[in-house]
Design a protein around this motif. Sequence first.
Motif, PDB file in Angstrom:
ATOM      1  N   PRO A   2       0.832  -1.207   0.000  1.00  0.00           N
ATOM      2  CA  PRO A   2       0.000   0.000   0.000  1.00  0.00           C
ATOM      3  C   PRO A   2       0.865   1.256   0.000  1.00  0.00           C
ATOM      4  CG  PRO A   2      -0.773  -1.587   1.630  1.00  0.00           C
ATOM      5  CD  PRO A   2       0.538  -2.091   1.147  1.00  0.00           C
ATOM      6  N   ASP A   6      -3.343   4.934  -0.490  1.00  0.00           N
ATOM      7  CA  ASP A   6      -4.151   3.848   0.060  1.00  0.00           C
ATOM      8  C   ASP A   6      -4.447   4.078   1.543  1.00  0.00           C
ATOM      9  OD1 ASP A   6      -3.964   2.572  -2.424  1.00  0.00           O
ATOM     10  OD2 ASP A   6      -2.168   1.479  -1.837  1.00  0.00           O
ATOM     11  N   TYR A   7      -3.410   4.441   2.304  1.00  0.00           N
ATOM     12  CA  TYR A   7      -3.593   4.666   3.736  1.00  0.00           C
ATOM     13  C   TYR A   7      -4.516   5.855   3.995  1.00  0.00           C
ATOM     14  CZ  TYR A   7       0.069   1.273   4.779  1.00  0.00           C
ATOM     15  OH  TYR A   7       0.805   0.114   4.887  1.00  0.00           O
ATOM     16  N   TYR A  17      -8.373   4.933  -3.671  1.00  0.00           N
ATOM     17  CA  TYR A  17      -7.042   4.374  -3.511  1.00  0.00           C
ATOM     18  C   TYR A  17      -6.488   4.066  -4.901  1.00  0.00           C
ATOM     19  CZ  TYR A  17     -10.187   0.289  -3.176  1.00  0.00           C
ATOM     20  OH  TYR A  17     -11.185  -0.635  -3.368  1.00  0.00           O
ATOM     21  N   PHE A 132      -6.268  -7.409  -1.303  1.00  0.00           N
ATOM     22  CA  PHE A 132      -6.030  -6.019  -0.898  1.00  0.00           C
ATOM     23  C   PHE A 132      -7.345  -5.264  -0.785  1.00  0.00           C
ATOM     24  CE2 PHE A 132      -5.951  -1.666  -2.510  1.00  0.00           C
ATOM     25  CZ  PHE A 132      -5.124  -1.046  -1.589  1.00  0.00           C
ATOM     26  N   MET A 136      -8.976  -3.292   2.422  1.00  0.00           N
ATOM     27  CA  MET A 136      -9.325  -1.875   2.434  1.00  0.00           C
ATOM     28  C   MET A 136     -10.658  -1.681   3.143  1.00  0.00           C
ATOM     29  SD  MET A 136      -7.132   0.282   1.221  1.00  0.00           S
ATOM     30  CE  MET A 136      -8.261   1.665   1.140  1.00  0.00           C
TER      31      MET A 136
END
Length: 230
Positions: A2, A6-7, A17, A132, A136
């Motif tokens: 990530p 993304d974070y 993202y 992924f 999320m």
Amino acid sequence: MPDRQDYTAVLVPTMPYHQLRIGEYIELGKKRKLFKGESIYASAKELDDLYYFYVEKGQLCCTFTKFTGEPVALFYRNAGNAFSVEYAGIASLGKFKMRYVATADTVVFGFTQAGLYEICQKDPEVFYEFIFNCHMAFGQMGHRIADASVASAMQRLAFWLLKLCAIYEPDASGAHLLPVKLTLQQLSDLLGIHVTTCSRLLAQLETDGIISRSRDAIKVFAADRLLDSE
């Protein structure tokens, strides 16, 4: 791995993202157009049921039905991102439904479970990308619950800002510039704070010289003072 985008989307779930590889396979999916306010309500049971959707254009909001019948927003999916509809009716119980509602005119491509499996066999990266994507959603919902569980409204806001400060390094003056694109209503919904209270708390932090706000960002001048504000 990530990245910072993304974070950021974990803590600001209205924001996108990174763009997903599944978008390279839209010719294998089923195209659907939604006008603003239209929703996708689907429960995948069989292998040939549509299950995984890629957003080519627009934005959708994942909602659950509150006791009052009103929707509550959990997270959003933007162009370049993807989402799974519920499986076997697990999320929708009785009249309390899970839906993805278009917040703008939107175009999505749906893939069946069997279709997604075939793509993953040919391109394993899509499988790891699917994992992924699941995480999320876990992260967005988990942090929302954790942030909203704090008793004090100011501490909820401070807790959320401190997490964002952990993602964005301070500049030479020690200030953190946070690219937060949220309306006041979206922020109040995210933290479970009344919109009037949320506005007052942000104004208090500005008056105290702890933050400044613009339409697209919040600048935190003194992160170490956030939890001292009440």
